[in-house]
Design a protein around this motif. Sequence first.
Motif, mmCIF file in Angstrom:
data_model
loop_
_atom_site.group_PDB
_atom_site.id
_atom_site.type_symbol
_atom_site.label_atom_id
_atom_site.label_comp_id
_atom_site.label_asym_id
_atom_site.label_seq_id
_atom_site.Cartn_x
_atom_site.Cartn_y
_atom_site.Cartn_z
ATOM 1 N N GLN A 261 -15.067 -9.537 -4.501
ATOM 2 C CA GLN A 261 -15.382 -9.300 -5.818
ATOM 3 C C GLN A 261 -14.322 -8.334 -6.683
ATOM 4 O OE1 GLN A 261 -19.617 -8.713 -6.860
ATOM 5 N NE2 GLN A 261 -19.981 -8.537 -4.643
ATOM 6 N N THR A 262 -14.236 -8.617 -7.986
ATOM 7 C CA THR A 262 -13.499 -7.945 -8.885
ATOM 8 C C THR A 262 -13.922 -6.391 -8.828
ATOM 9 O OG1 THR A 262 -12.881 -9.703 -10.271
ATOM 10 C CG2 THR A 262 -12.675 -7.533 -11.105
ATOM 11 N N GLY A 263 -13.083 -5.646 -8.596
ATOM 12 C CA GLY A 263 -13.360 -4.162 -8.507
ATOM 13 C C GLY A 263 -13.380 -3.741 -7.085
ATOM 14 N N ASP A 264 -13.165 -4.456 -5.993
ATOM 15 C CA ASP A 264 -13.500 -3.928 -4.527
ATOM 16 C C ASP A 264 -12.335 -3.160 -4.416
ATOM 17 O OD1 ASP A 264 -15.803 -5.181 -4.187
ATOM 18 O OD2 ASP A 264 -14.738 -6.810 -3.042
ATOM 19 N N SER A 265 -12.125 -1.888 -3.626
ATOM 20 C CA SER A 265 -11.294 -1.311 -3.458
ATOM 21 C C SER A 265 -10.108 -1.734 -2.503
ATOM 22 C CB SER A 265 -11.696 0.110 -2.731
ATOM 23 O OG SER A 265 -12.697 0.778 -3.475
ATOM 24 N N VAL A 266 -8.816 -1.507 -2.715
ATOM 25 C CA VAL A 266 -7.986 -2.009 -2.033
ATOM 26 C C VAL A 266 -6.768 -1.020 -1.559
ATOM 27 C CG1 VAL A 266 -5.913 -3.804 -1.987
ATOM 28 C CG2 VAL A 266 -7.942 -4.180 -3.343
ATOM 29 N N GLN A 267 -6.279 -0.994 -0.327
ATOM 30 C CA GLN A 267 -5.157 -0.079 0.020
ATOM 31 C C GLN A 267 -4.054 -0.875 0.199
ATOM 32 O OE1 GLN A 267 -5.022 3.408 0.157
ATOM 33 N NE2 GLN A 267 -7.110 3.805 -0.472
ATOM 34 N N ILE A 268 -2.815 -0.651 -0.446
ATOM 35 C CA ILE A 268 -1.521 -1.468 -0.434
ATOM 36 C C ILE A 268 -0.643 -0.553 0.754
ATOM 37 C CG2 ILE A 268 0.287 -2.584 -1.423
ATOM 38 C CD1 ILE A 268 -2.290 -3.448 -2.311
ATOM 39 N N GLY A 269 -0.170 -1.105 1.753
ATOM 40 C CA GLY A 269 0.891 -0.664 2.561
ATOM 41 C C GLY A 269 1.826 -1.279 3.118
ATOM 42 N N ARG A 270 2.910 -0.789 3.502
ATOM 43 C CA ARG A 270 4.136 -1.571 3.886
ATOM 44 C C ARG A 270 3.695 -2.369 5.395
ATOM 45 N NH1 ARG A 270 8.782 0.550 1.474
ATOM 46 N NH2 ARG A 270 8.622 2.507 0.687
ATOM 47 N N ARG A 271 4.374 -3.555 5.168
ATOM 48 C CA ARG A 271 3.791 -4.536 6.281
ATOM 49 C C ARG A 271 4.441 -3.958 7.675
ATOM 50 N NH1 ARG A 271 5.516 -11.060 6.198
ATOM 51 N NH2 ARG A 271 4.186 -11.742 7.932
ATOM 52 N N ASP A 272 5.226 -3.161 7.782
ATOM 53 C CA ASP A 272 5.947 -2.631 9.108
ATOM 54 C C ASP A 272 5.538 -1.283 9.290
ATOM 55 O OD1 ASP A 272 7.408 -1.623 6.845
ATOM 56 O OD2 ASP A 272 9.452 -2.139 7.917
ATOM 57 N N ASN A 273 4.458 -0.819 8.652
ATOM 58 C CA ASN A 273 3.999 0.710 8.588
ATOM 59 C C ASN A 273 2.396 0.599 8.515
ATOM 60 O OD1 ASN A 273 3.614 3.531 8.306
ATOM 61 N ND2 ASN A 273 5.526 3.569 7.284
ATOM 62 N N ASP A 274 1.855 1.243 9.241
ATOM 63 C CA ASP A 274 0.400 1.485 9.552
ATOM 64 C C ASP A 274 0.071 2.274 8.429
ATOM 65 O OD1 ASP A 274 0.354 -0.175 11.554
ATOM 66 O OD2 ASP A 274 0.136 1.292 12.896
ATOM 67 N N GLY A 277 -0.191 3.200 1.455
ATOM 68 C CA GLY A 277 0.372 4.130 0.158
ATOM 69 C C GLY A 277 -0.189 4.100 -0.983
ATOM 70 N N ILE A 278 -0.637 2.947 -1.626
ATOM 71 C CA ILE A 278 -1.284 2.976 -3.148
ATOM 72 C C ILE A 278 -2.624 2.279 -2.906
ATOM 73 C CG2 ILE A 278 -1.102 2.065 -5.223
ATOM 74 C CD1 ILE A 278 1.895 1.801 -4.514
ATOM 75 N N ALA A 279 -3.151 3.226 -3.672
ATOM 76 C CA ALA A 279 -4.947 2.774 -3.605
ATOM 77 C C ALA A 279 -5.146 2.309 -5.066
ATOM 78 C CB ALA A 279 -5.711 3.971 -3.895
ATOM 79 N N THR A 280 -5.968 0.974 -5.075
ATOM 80 C CA THR A 280 -6.164 0.227 -6.329
ATOM 81 C C THR A 280 -7.653 -0.528 -6.108
ATOM 82 O OG1 THR A 280 -5.156 -1.306 -7.981
ATOM 83 C CG2 THR A 280 -4.657 -1.610 -5.668
ATOM 84 N N VAL A 281 -7.582 -1.533 -7.063
ATOM 85 C CA VAL A 281 -8.836 -2.316 -7.047
ATOM 86 C C VAL A 281 -8.440 -3.814 -7.125
ATOM 87 C CG1 VAL A 281 -10.224 -0.301 -7.638
ATOM 88 C CG2 VAL A 281 -9.361 -2.011 -9.374
#
Length: 400
Positions: A261-274, A277-281
Motif C-alpha cells: 500500500q502507499t505509505g509502506d516503509s521502504v529501505q533502499i540499498g545497493r544491489r551488491d551490498n547488504d 542506505g536510504i529510508a523512505t516510503v
Amino acid sequence: MITKKRLYPLIMLFLFPLLWYSCSDDKTNKGAAVQIEESPPSVSGKPEGKLIIQLSEKEKEELKIVTASVSSTIQNYSLLVPGVVFPASGYVSIISTPLDGRLSAVLVSDGDPVRKGQELFKIESLVFGNLVAEYLQGLAEERFQTTRLERLKQLVEQSISSKSELDRAMSDYQRASAASIAAVAKLKAIGVPDHEIEAFKSAENIDPSLKIHAPIAGKFDQRMVELGQSVNALEKLGRIIDTQKVLIRGYLSPEDARSIQTGDSVQIGRRDNDQLGIATVVSSVNPGLDEENRSVVVNVEIYPVDGWPKPGENVRMEIATSSLGEVFAVPLKAVTYDGNQAIVFVRKDDRTFEKRRIEIAEIRDQLAIVSGGMQNDEEVAISQVFSLKALSRFELITEE
C-alpha cells in the motif's frame, strides 16, 4: 422301485453336506466383516471430514515430531524487490526541435551543468523566419486598424462619417487584433520566450535563428546532434536531468503486490551490498501489470545521498508491509498437499494430531500466510510431516 421310506434317507444324506458348508461359510464371512470394520490402530475418523491420527507410544518415540506455534500477531513482512532508478517526474526534460532547420550553433555537451532558460542550440529555419514575419505584419496591421478606428470615432461624433463606416472599422480592427494574438501564440508554441518576442518589434532585420532554451536546471545528457546537422520537426536533441530527486521502480509479482500500500516503509540499498542506505516510503502502486515483464510496479521517490543512486542504476528494495485482514503465519515446513489442497497436522496432545485443510493467501519469508483453517496459538508439526501424511492414508482403508 424306490419307496418313500428309502427316498427320505437319501435326500437327507445329500443335503447334509450342503447345510454344513453353508454354515461354515457364513461364519467365515462374519469374521471377515469384523476385520474390515476394525480401524487401524493409528487412525480414527471424526465427522465432517476431520481425521485424527493417534500415535502409539512406540511411534511417538521413533518419530519424535517437532512442532511450532501458529501466530496471528504478524504485523509486518519484508519483501526484497529489485528496483531500477529513473529520473523523477518534473526533474527530467527532453529537448527536441519544434520545426525543420539546420543547427547553426551547439552550445552544450554531455555532462555540462545548465541553468533554467540557458541557450542550448540555435536552429536556422525558414519556417521560423516566416513566423517572425507573420508576427511583425500582424502587429503593424493591428496598429493601423487601431489608429483608423480612433479616427473614425471622432468623425462619427462630428457627423462627418456614417455609423456603418465605424462598424466596418471596428470589424477590421478585431480581425487584425486576432491575427496578432495568433502570431504571438505560434511563436510561444515553439518555445520563443516573451522577451525575445518583444525584441522582434525593434529589430531592423529578421534573424531566422530559433534559440532552444533549457526548460529546467540540471545536467545535459545524451546529446544526439552535431553542428551543421539538418533536423526535422520534433527530432530529439538530448535531455536534461536534475538528479536532486529520482524515481525508483520496484517490480513485484501480482501475489506479493496485493498487500503493498502507499505509505509502506521502504529501505533502499545497493544491489551488491547488504547494507541498506536510504529510508523512505512507497509513493504509489501502478494499477495494472507492466506490459514488458508482467509485474506490478511500485514507485518510490527519494532524494539521493552523496550522489547515490543515479538514474539507470539497479538497486535493492526492502518493503515492510502488513497483511490485510486476520491471517495466521504457519511455518512453510509444516505444509504439505493432499492433491491440490494444502494441509497441516495440528497437535492435539503428545500422541494425537489432526489432519486439517488450510487456505494459503501468500507465502513470505518461509511462512505460509493462512487466511482460513487455523486458530491462534495452535501447534503444527514441522518434522515427520510425510510420515503423518502416510499414516493418514489409512483413512481410505477404514472407509472401505
